[in-house]
Motif scaffolding. Sequence first.
Motif, short mmCIF file in Angstrom:
data_model
loop_
_atom_site.label_atom_id
_atom_site.label_comp_id
_atom_site.label_asym_id
_atom_site.label_seq_id
_atom_site.Cartn_x
_atom_site.Cartn_y
_atom_site.Cartn_z
N UNK A 91 0.89 -1.17 -0.14
CA UNK A 91 0.08 0.02 0.02
C UNK A 91 1.04 1.29 0.11
N UNK A 92 1.70 1.34 0.85
CA UNK A 92 2.82 2.39 0.84
C UNK A 92 3.34 2.49 -0.41
N UNK A 93 3.85 1.66 -1.01
CA UNK A 93 4.67 1.71 -2.32
C UNK A 93 3.79 2.11 -3.49
N UNK A 94 2.35 1.67 -3.44
CA UNK A 94 1.59 2.01 -4.50
C UNK A 94 0.63 2.92 -4.33
N UNK A 95 0.87 3.76 -3.01
CA UNK A 95 -0.10 4.66 -2.62
C UNK A 95 -0.31 5.83 -3.80
N UNK A 96 0.65 6.11 -4.61
CA UNK A 96 0.43 7.02 -5.76
C UNK A 96 -0.58 6.51 -6.78
N UNK A 97 -0.47 5.22 -7.14
CA UNK A 97 -1.29 4.69 -8.26
C UNK A 97 -2.87 4.41 -7.34
N UNK A 98 -2.97 3.89 -6.27
CA UNK A 98 -4.06 4.02 -5.36
C UNK A 98 -4.80 5.20 -5.45
N UNK A 99 -4.19 6.34 -5.34
CA UNK A 99 -4.80 7.69 -5.16
C UNK A 99 -5.15 8.27 -6.71
N UNK A 100 -4.80 7.59 -7.54
CA UNK A 100 -5.04 8.00 -8.88
C UNK A 100 -6.55 7.28 -9.30
N UNK A 101 -6.65 6.20 -8.54
CA UNK A 101 -7.87 5.28 -9.24
C UNK A 101 -9.08 5.76 -8.56
N UNK A 102 -10.23 5.51 -8.92
CA UNK A 102 -11.46 5.74 -8.40
C UNK A 102 -11.59 5.21 -6.86
N UNK A 103 -12.12 5.88 -5.85
CA UNK A 103 -12.11 5.47 -4.61
C UNK A 103 -12.52 4.00 -4.27
N UNK A 104 -13.57 3.58 -4.87
CA UNK A 104 -14.28 2.26 -4.64
C UNK A 104 -13.36 1.32 -5.12
N UNK A 105 -12.66 1.70 -6.41
CA UNK A 105 -11.59 0.62 -7.28
C UNK A 105 -10.26 0.46 -6.22
N UNK A 106 -9.90 1.58 -5.59
CA UNK A 106 -8.72 1.44 -4.92
C UNK A 106 -9.15 0.73 -3.66
N UNK A 107 -10.20 0.90 -3.17
CA UNK A 107 -10.44 0.04 -1.76
C UNK A 107 -10.75 -1.32 -2.14
N UNK A 108 -11.39 -1.63 -3.10
CA UNK A 108 -11.68 -3.18 -3.62
C UNK A 108 -10.25 -3.94 -3.89
N UNK A 109 -9.13 -3.14 -4.36
CA UNK A 109 -7.98 -3.68 -4.73
C UNK A 109 -7.20 -3.97 -3.50
N UNK A 110 -7.15 -3.18 -2.49
CA UNK A 110 -6.40 -3.47 -1.22
C UNK A 110 -7.21 -4.77 -0.60
N UNK A 111 -8.58 -4.64 -0.47
CA UNK A 111 -9.20 -5.87 -0.11
C UNK A 111 -8.79 -7.20 -0.81
#
Length: 412
Positions: A91-111
């Motif tokens: 999560x720390x490493x990919x935070x820039x990518x996660x922040x660029x994604x729609x919120x729902x998709x970012x949350x789904x991804x980490x889950x």
Amino acid sequence: MPSETPRIGYVVKTYPRFSETFVVSELLAREARGERCTIFSLRASADERYHPELARVEAPVRHLPRPEKASSAWSALAEAAHGDPVVAAGIARELPELLQAPVTEAVHAVRVARLARDLGIEHLHAHFASTATTVARLAARVAGLPYSFTAHAKDIFHDEVDEADLGRKLADAHHVVTVSEYNLADLRRRFPSSAGRLHRVYNGLEIERFPYRDRPAHGGPLRVAAVGRLVEKKGFADLIEAVRMLGERGVPVEVRLAGGGELHDELAARIRSAGLDDRFALLGPRTQAEVRELLDWCDVFAAPSVVGIDGNADGLPTVLLEAMASGAPCLATDVTGIPEVILDGVTGRLLPQADPLALADALTAIADDPSAARAMTRSARALIERSFDSARQAEQLAELVAGGALAERAVA
């Protein structure tokens, strides 16, 4: 087949989805060869009817909840990271990518990343190059796993496809599957740097569920079946016009069209305007068992696909393969991958798209001499048996996950 196969995580937008029978067939074929799968569904299904084949799928389904507000999204990230240093670091490493994604998709991804780690999943695979692959790609990056996806039609042809986003997904993937030689050539042309990751694997059928039957002459109206979502790319407006022309020619015909969709009211109005209410029935959505009954009923199957004004097009309709396997003479148009299976005069009649007159002529020819199509239907069945068995599809997918070479033979 190795005695221990990797556990595969399937990421799909909605499971089960009534119109996506190919996903179920693929899962069943992979399970039949001993693969262990888990399904991650990003949305709850709104379908009220289900195909009976779903009961045979053994893979557990994890339905992912949508975050209701921003605070719950951050809580989901913290929960996924807690107790798993790999996910926390991801999560720390990919935070820039996660922040660029729609919120729902970012949350789904980490889950998905955390669940994949907890369940011992070794490879993620998504269907469609859109939302599901966005989640699979981010989850794989967070969890340190390989991922792949299957590209179909709308997800690569629609004019709203983000080429840069699709390029990133291709570049990061372990491998990418697409469902026709047409798609394969198109994607390799558009993304030459990822050409080596791209492979054609046809969607397969459980062929034994579609027994072949010759169509004897019966002396009644020509019975025409069509199946598909009621959307522009299916070309059903052209079928209505072709049937109107048959009426002018005095050719008796009965049409049954199975499927639901946004154009239902428009198509119903066209049927009424053409005076075809007693000859053209809109059946609504039908289960796979009901579709098999429809294929058994018909004298000819019509798939008048077109390329929509938004670029959307069919890939290679599964129901067309089912009709070919069942012995129904097939009329289809020259859209994307369809010419790979409908070889004109050999396995069916291949017609120009958006040409109701050509469709009417082909239907008239079947009505005039129904037995003339028998050689084509037998050739069609042989082609399906050679190239579209879901067991072979599952074997090819397993070879790709293992990193082996995939022999991509064109349809013969």
